[in-house]
Design an enzyme around this catalytic site. Sequence first.
Site, PDB file in Angstrom:
ATOM      1  N   GLU A 101       0.844  -1.210   0.000  1.00  0.00           N
ATOM      2  CA  GLU A 101       0.000   0.000   0.000  1.00  0.00           C
ATOM      3  C   GLU A 101       0.873   1.252   0.000  1.00  0.00           C
ATOM      4  O   GLU A 101       2.090   1.181   0.040  1.00  0.00           O
ATOM      5  CB  GLU A 101      -0.906   0.026   1.245  1.00  0.00           C
ATOM      6  CG  GLU A 101      -2.342  -0.405   0.992  1.00  0.00           C
ATOM      7  CD  GLU A 101      -3.145   0.663   0.255  1.00  0.00           C
ATOM      8  OE1 GLU A 101      -2.577   1.716  -0.107  1.00  0.00           O
ATOM      9  OE2 GLU A 101      -4.346   0.447   0.024  1.00  0.00           O
TER      10      GLU A 101
ATOM     11  N   ARG B 182      -8.018   1.115  12.903  1.00  0.00           N
ATOM     12  CA  ARG B 182      -6.606   1.449  12.701  1.00  0.00           C
ATOM     13  C   ARG B 182      -6.529   2.512  11.612  1.00  0.00           C
ATOM     14  O   ARG B 182      -7.478   2.716  10.858  1.00  0.00           O
ATOM     15  CB  ARG B 182      -5.786   0.223  12.276  1.00  0.00           C
ATOM     16  CG  ARG B 182      -6.121  -0.349  10.894  1.00  0.00           C
ATOM     17  CD  ARG B 182      -5.001  -1.219  10.381  1.00  0.00           C
ATOM     18  NE  ARG B 182      -5.311  -1.958   9.172  1.00  0.00           N
ATOM     19  CZ  ARG B 182      -5.241  -1.492   7.930  1.00  0.00           C
ATOM     20  NH1 ARG B 182      -4.913  -0.223   7.719  1.00  0.00           N
ATOM     21  NH2 ARG B 182      -5.509  -2.268   6.888  1.00  0.00           N
TER      22      ARG B 182
ATOM     23  N   ASN C 111      -5.514   3.953   8.042  1.00  0.00           N
ATOM     24  CA  ASN C 111      -5.418   3.368   6.711  1.00  0.00           C
ATOM     25  C   ASN C 111      -4.656   4.335   5.806  1.00  0.00           C
ATOM     26  O   ASN C 111      -3.522   4.676   6.105  1.00  0.00           O
ATOM     27  CB  ASN C 111      -6.800   3.018   6.160  1.00  0.00           C
ATOM     28  CG  ASN C 111      -6.738   2.071   4.984  1.00  0.00           C
ATOM     29  OD1 ASN C 111      -5.923   1.146   4.976  1.00  0.00           O
ATOM     30  ND2 ASN C 111      -7.569   2.265   3.983  1.00  0.00           N
TER      31      ASN C 111
ATOM     32  N   ASN D  89     -10.115   5.743   2.561  1.00  0.00           N
ATOM     33  CA  ASN D  89      -9.106   5.291   1.611  1.00  0.00           C
ATOM     34  C   ASN D  89      -8.760   6.426   0.646  1.00  0.00           C
ATOM     35  O   ASN D  89      -9.015   7.592   0.935  1.00  0.00           O
ATOM     36  CB  ASN D  89      -9.608   4.045   0.870  1.00  0.00           C
ATOM     37  CG  ASN D  89      -8.547   2.972   0.772  1.00  0.00           C
ATOM     38  OD1 ASN D  89      -7.368   3.259   0.622  1.00  0.00           O
ATOM     39  ND2 ASN D  89      -8.959   1.718   0.857  1.00  0.00           N
TER      40      ASN D  89
ATOM     41  N   ASP E  28      -9.909   1.574  -4.164  1.00  0.00           N
ATOM     42  CA  ASP E  28      -8.937   1.527  -3.066  1.00  0.00           C
ATOM     43  C   ASP E  28      -8.094   2.804  -3.102  1.00  0.00           C
ATOM     44  O   ASP E  28      -8.611   3.891  -2.987  1.00  0.00           O
ATOM     45  CB  ASP E  28      -8.093   0.252  -3.192  1.00  0.00           C
ATOM     46  CG  ASP E  28      -7.403  -0.136  -1.892  1.00  0.00           C
ATOM     47  OD1 ASP E  28      -7.052   0.762  -1.116  1.00  0.00           O
ATOM     48  OD2 ASP E  28      -7.185  -1.340  -1.655  1.00  0.00           O
TER      49      ASP E  28
END
Length: 287
Positions: free
Chosen positions: A17, A102, A104, A149, A199
């Site tokens: 990522e 959490r 991202n 995201n 995403d």
Amino acid sequence: MLPIVEVFSKYKAKLGEGPIYDRDNDRLFWVDIEGKKIIIEEGITKNSVEKIVNLPDLVSSLCVINETEVIATIRHGFYILNINTGGLTKLLEIETDLKDNRFNDGKCDPLGRYWAGTMNMKKSGPTGNLYKLESNKISKILGGLTVSNGLGWSPDNDKMYLIDSPVRKVYVFDFNLNRGEIYNKQVLIDFGSEPGNPDGMTVDEEGYLWIAHWGGGKVSRWSPNGKKVFEIKMPVTYVSSVTFGGEDLSTLFITSASKDDEVQSGKLFMVDVKIRGLPSYKFFYNK
């Protein structure tokens, strides 16, 4: 002619990522969230050397501060990392009471503010939020997200984009760069019948959005009005994020996650798209 997708990294991530290109030092950073690692590709335009930095917990995004320091979102906190020594300094933490949450995705805007969102790891409800870190002061900007995201800004910085992956929507906001504020939330893209979930994303100099399809095996390019104009088929299913890099910012770098039956999954890929992207911005930290 379709662009050629090439494997760039030796490293194979569990969950790749957050790619960010540091143009000043010709290096690309990306993270392996579940592998708890930051990967540094030194010398993108020449012979690349890969460096791995191990971290104590899940790391989801980062921004460059200077030649030796980056700031990263690790689980519930913002941490400053010295990439030469591995030294890690906690700046602050949020949502420590939300054990299923959490950090991202996150990025810096052109004035060096770090925008980062949180997610519900069980995807069981909209407990995620979007935050803005300005030097060492944090503000909650937006709530009601499931998986905060893909972030990005328009070339003239009057729009900001944000993705909520499970609801399969790309939002657009009016953006005030000087004040660091967003207004007028609207749906720009509803993924509808598109394969996979939206995403990570990035924006090119023409104002078009490039979006990774998680579970959809491709990257798509969309106009500022939300119309799909182009797509790149990937050799892996779980495509996670994208950024522009290289000498003229016309190489698209694409992260992915591992899947057992796909040999190239988890790799960092590159594609020469012959379209210039916007640069990645650095974090401004007034110590």
